[in-house]
Design a protein around this motif. Structure first.
Motif, mmCIF file in Angstrom:
data_model
loop_
_atom_site.group_PDB
_atom_site.id
_atom_site.type_symbol
_atom_site.label_atom_id
_atom_site.label_comp_id
_atom_site.label_asym_id
_atom_site.label_seq_id
_atom_site.Cartn_x
_atom_site.Cartn_y
_atom_site.Cartn_z
ATOM 1 N N LEU A 125 -10.690 3.135 -0.066
ATOM 2 C CA LEU A 125 -10.189 2.038 0.472
ATOM 3 C C LEU A 125 -11.388 1.238 1.633
ATOM 4 O O LEU A 125 -11.210 0.202 1.763
ATOM 5 C CB LEU A 125 -9.017 2.101 1.348
ATOM 6 N N LEU A 158 -6.079 2.985 -5.775
ATOM 7 C CA LEU A 158 -4.967 3.316 -4.655
ATOM 8 C C LEU A 158 -4.530 4.789 -4.749
ATOM 9 O O LEU A 158 -4.252 5.557 -3.660
ATOM 10 C CB LEU A 158 -3.566 2.335 -4.679
ATOM 11 N N TRP A 217 2.975 0.184 -7.747
ATOM 12 C CA TRP A 217 1.543 0.158 -7.846
ATOM 13 C C TRP A 217 1.682 0.132 -9.647
ATOM 14 O O TRP A 217 0.480 -0.470 -10.234
ATOM 15 C CB TRP A 217 0.891 1.304 -7.760
ATOM 16 N N MET A 268 -2.446 5.934 3.289
ATOM 17 C CA MET A 268 -2.388 4.700 3.033
ATOM 18 C C MET A 268 -1.843 4.035 4.437
ATOM 19 O O MET A 268 -0.926 4.349 5.123
ATOM 20 C CB MET A 268 -1.354 4.482 2.147
ATOM 21 N N LEU A 274 0.744 -1.179 -0.028
ATOM 22 C CA LEU A 274 -0.018 0.044 0.050
ATOM 23 C C LEU A 274 0.802 1.257 0.040
ATOM 24 O O LEU A 274 0.258 2.454 -0.352
ATOM 25 C CB LEU A 274 -0.929 0.078 1.286
#
Length: 817
Positions: free
Chosen positions: A773, A584, A573, A593, A567
């Motif tokens: 999230l 994200l 990513w 995060m 994360l």
């Protein structure tokens, strides 16, 4: 090195185009030196054959040197699954027959006919394949001393699967008894996925003497090939757990392969996925289903069909996790998150099952967090990283069962039995006072129950020797002994008597004649509920599937840590699908995060309520407990909590008033005060007490000619629980129930660590709306009572609505150059 291996064995290997591998030879060397051994080797490395090599060698003409083969039981093989024992028997008979060795091999489990069981005690085979429970029962017979006197070795297969739990406690105690009967007995344990070999060496060794156990590392095999399946349009779902979106792609995979093994994490999902596959099976491919609640005949039929290569696919649960050797499986599919790298590695190994050929596996994530978890598990497998449960002190209820088994076998001296019990690491901590408490419970039930004759099972004579008060207690013990305490089950059968398997009493109670449900791959209509049976007939269609109350598998600490690292690894990513990366990135812009060393709590309004989402990554069990505790504290503070939902990664709690400061809700003293009060008031302690009462023998499920229903067992245990709470609160079984409730049922260790860290790691972010999230856990609200997989379509629609709100970016200000 190979000179120690009899020529009959090396010739047999050579005749099949094989060679004796280094670790197989080292297992024989360890045995020849009188050492115990732990073998850690990849799946397909010939672990089971390595474990049996010393036994095979003992029966070769080379080593017999003209002598007659020995009589009696020489080797005991213990496995966690009945299916594994039968599979091993099938595969072990081949080398024995082809080498012409005079070895008799038999299995013994709950499925073994009673006449064969009786004969095995008086005329045992040379090799007996069994489970921990069946071994414990064998040791409860007076003739066990004679039966095991010549035992040379015990081989424990897939030791990682049960050594750290109560079945491991039972086996550890059985090993101490066997070692007392046959002092020169050698112990060998086998596994492909041990994360901490030193801990397992200590568990395996008598008296914890780790130096007495040789660690044998297996030859390395081909690296597994793991891929993560994505939707055709490459949009990973926001919510849902079943992965039903992947069914068309999964079916195409099955069509391409010779045989595909499809793993699910629950029995419900096995039935659900099987039904979905069957609905689109236009080619009428032979597809089977296998899980622990199916009838023995159905499981054996499927296992035989797989062994003969007659099935194109098999949908299964952990019932086939371990060691089953079907070499023609092309691919393993994991539906949903794997929950641990060792578990995934074990399941991957079912494909090809050969050391020199890579195993192929496909992971099917149900939602975006599960995609991250699947990626973390794939990375761990690629790096050879394993995880697993830690050892803990042995259970007092298991100890009580073992003491009773010893008494059934014959009179015993208290100090001798204590010394024997303390020779295993699981019970080395037991002091004399603790042992006497457990002994006192077995004697008469304890202070509050000793007035009742039914609890007076053993007595000490004037010479200090303990013995049974009446022979009938031995028969009752053998009828009720065991470690696995499932919910009460009812048999599902046709009117002609054909048995399909079992469903939980809780589910059966919702059925009436005319209702339909899907089970064992069939649509069924209820004709009647009779005693402990659900009598059915074939039906045209059904959407209802039985759900089971088994414990959920929580994500391991190791995988949770890897997901947290992902994360905050923004550069990493780029390897994710576009929609996951965007998810994200927007989270990173709008909130924070929840990386390592941080407990992120987001608060926001939604649908006229106030929400708080706690990103714990501590697993479903711990998050459920935390939700109950937080809502209690919210109520005390006048925040009017409305409820909560949890998954492995986060906890969402809502109420009528906002949580301005979450820190007081998370203070560690919650475990010292509210936790104790909550556990005592909730069903948790009562349920834990029911289990320890059954395991310890306090409450019996079976009597000659009849079996108690689940309601009767619950009534009996609740009644005794209330008596003990009032009159003997320090009773040994209440202590055991507390240990279960804290350690196993609520993951309180992980919860305690979380609360302790919250004092220094808490980060609170206030938002004006739901965050990206938070969407996966928010989609669960209102669905927590519905079986997993049954409402995926609705979840997806709801998720898209929430996602639109979470991912709205029109208010993002452009970044100035």
């Amino acid at each position: 090195m190979s000179a120690q291996i009899p020529s009959e064995i090396t010739d047999w290997f050579a005749g099949r185009g094989w060679r004796v591998r280094r670790h197989q030879s080292e297992m024989l060397e360890a045995s020849d030196k009188g050492q115990h051994a732990l073998l850690v080797a990849d799946t397909g490395a010939g672990k089971t054959l390595a474990g049996f090599l010393p036994t095979l060698a003992d029966f070769t003409p080379t080593r017999l040197a003209g002598e007659s083969p020995p009589d009696g039981l020489r080797t005991l093989y213990v496995s966690p699954l009945k299916a594994l024992a039968h599979d091993v028997q099938r595969n072990l008979l081949t080398p024995v027959e082809e080498m012409g060795l005079p070895i008799r091999i038999e299995t013994r489990s709950g499925d073994t006919p009673s006449d064969r069981k009786k004969r095995q005690r008086t005329k045992p085979p040379h090799v007996l394949l069994t489970t921990p429970e069946s071994l414990s029962l064998l040791l409860s017979y007076p003739d066990s001393l004679e039966m095991f006197r010549g035992l040379k070795r015990v081989v424990i297969d897939e030791v990682h699967a049960f050594a750290t739990g109560k079945r491991g406690d039972l086996l550890a105690l059985a090993l101490t008894r066997l070692q007392a009967i046959a002092p020169d007995m050698q112990r060998a344990a086998l596994s492909a996925t041990v994360a901490d070999p030193e801990a397992f060496r200590a568990w395996l060794a008598p008296w914890g003497d780790i130096d007495a156990v040789e660690l044998v590392d297996g030859e390395k095999g081909a690296e597994p090939q793991v891929e993560i399946l994505l939707p055709d349009e490459e949009r990973v779902p926001w919510g849902g757990h079943a992965g039903r979106w992947a069914i068309p792609q999964l079916y195409e995979e099955i069509r391409k392969n010779n045989t595909t093994l499809v793993f699910t994490n629950t029995r419900f999902l096995a039935e659900f996925i099987f039904q979905l596959l069957w609905d689109i099976n236009d080619d009428n491919l032979p597809i089977g289903i296998h899980h622990g609640s199916l009838a023995k005949e159905a499981r054996r039929k499927v296992e035989g069909a797989m062994a003969r290569g007659e099935l194109r696919a098999l949908v299964c649960t952990a019932s086939l996790d371990l060691g089953v050797d079907w070499g023609d499986i092309d691919c393993v599919v994991q539906m949903g998150a794997p929950k641990g790298s060792s578990r995934l590695l074990q399941r991957i190994g079912r494909a090809n099952h050969r050391l020199d050929q890579p195993s192929r596996a496909i992971l099917v994530p149900g939602n975006r967090f599960e995609f991250l978890e699947a990626t973390a598990a794939k990375d761990a497998v690629d790096e050879g990283q394993r995880d697993g449960e830690e050892f803990r002190d042995g259970g007092l209820d298991v100890l009580a069962q073992h003491i009773m088994a010893c008494a059934c076998a014959g009179p015993f001296q208290e100090d001798e039995l204590l010394a024997e019990i303390r020779s295993t690491l699981s019970y080395a901590w037991v002091e004399e006072e603790q042992f006497r408490r457990v002994l006192g419970f077995v004697e008469n039930g304890g202070y509050a129950l000793r007035a009742y004759d039914k609890f007076k099972r053993i007595v000490r004579d004037k010479q200090g020797v303990w013995r049974l008060t009446h022979p009938e207690h031995a028969a009752r013990h053998r009828m009720n002994a065991g470690i696995i305490v499932d919910s009460e089950m009812l048999t599902v059968r046709f009117r002609n008597g054909r048995n399909l398997g079992k469903v939980e009493e809780r589910f059966a109670a919702t059925l009436s004649p005319g209702d339909t449900f899907f089970f064992a791959g069939l649509s069924l209509e209820v004709e009647q509920l009779k005693d402990m049976d659900v009598v059915v007939r074939a039906a045209k269609q059904s959407a209802t599937i039985p759900s089971y109350g088994g414990q959920r598998l929580p994500i391991t600490t190791h995988l949770a840590g890897r997901v947290r690292e992902m994360l905050v690894d923004r550069a990493g990513w780029n390897r994710f699908p576009d929609d996951v990366r965007e998810w994200l990135e927007v989270q990173d812009w709008r909130s924070q995060m929840p990386g390592p060393g941080m407990l992120l709590v987001e608060t926001f309004p939604h649908a006229k309520k106030h929400y708080a989402v706690y990103y714990t990554f501590e697993g479903w069990n711990a998050n459920q407990s935390l939700g109950m505790l937080i809502t209690r504290r919210m109520e005390d503070r006048g925040l009017f909590p409305g409820g909560f939902v949890a998954n492995d990664y986060s906890l969402a709690v809502w109420g009528l008033k906002p949580v301005d400061d979450p820190a007081p809700l998370l203070s560690p003293d919650i475990l010292a005060h509210e936790f104790v009060e909550w556990v005592q008031e909730s069903h948790l302690l009562r349920r834990a007490f029911r289990e320890v009462a059954v395991i310890s023998g306090l409450v019996e499920r079976q009597h000659p000619g009849k079996r108690k229903t689940g309601k009767q067992v619950t009534f009996s245990t609740d009644l005794i629980y209330d008596v003990l709470r009032k009159y003997e609160p320090d009773h040994v079984l209440l202590e055991a129930a507390w240990a279960d409730a804290r350690a196993r049922m609520t993951d309180v260790g992980r919860l305690g660590d979380l609360l302790e860290r919250s004092e220094r790691e808490l980060v609170h972010v206030e938002l004006d709306r739901v965050s990206p999230l938070a969407v996966p856990v928010m989609t669960m609200i209102g669905r927590e009572a519905v079986p997993q997989g049954a409402v995926d379509d609705e979840l997806l629609l709801e998720a898209e609505t929430l996602a639109g709100e979470a991912m709205r970016i029109e208010d993002i200000e452009p970044i100035e150059d």
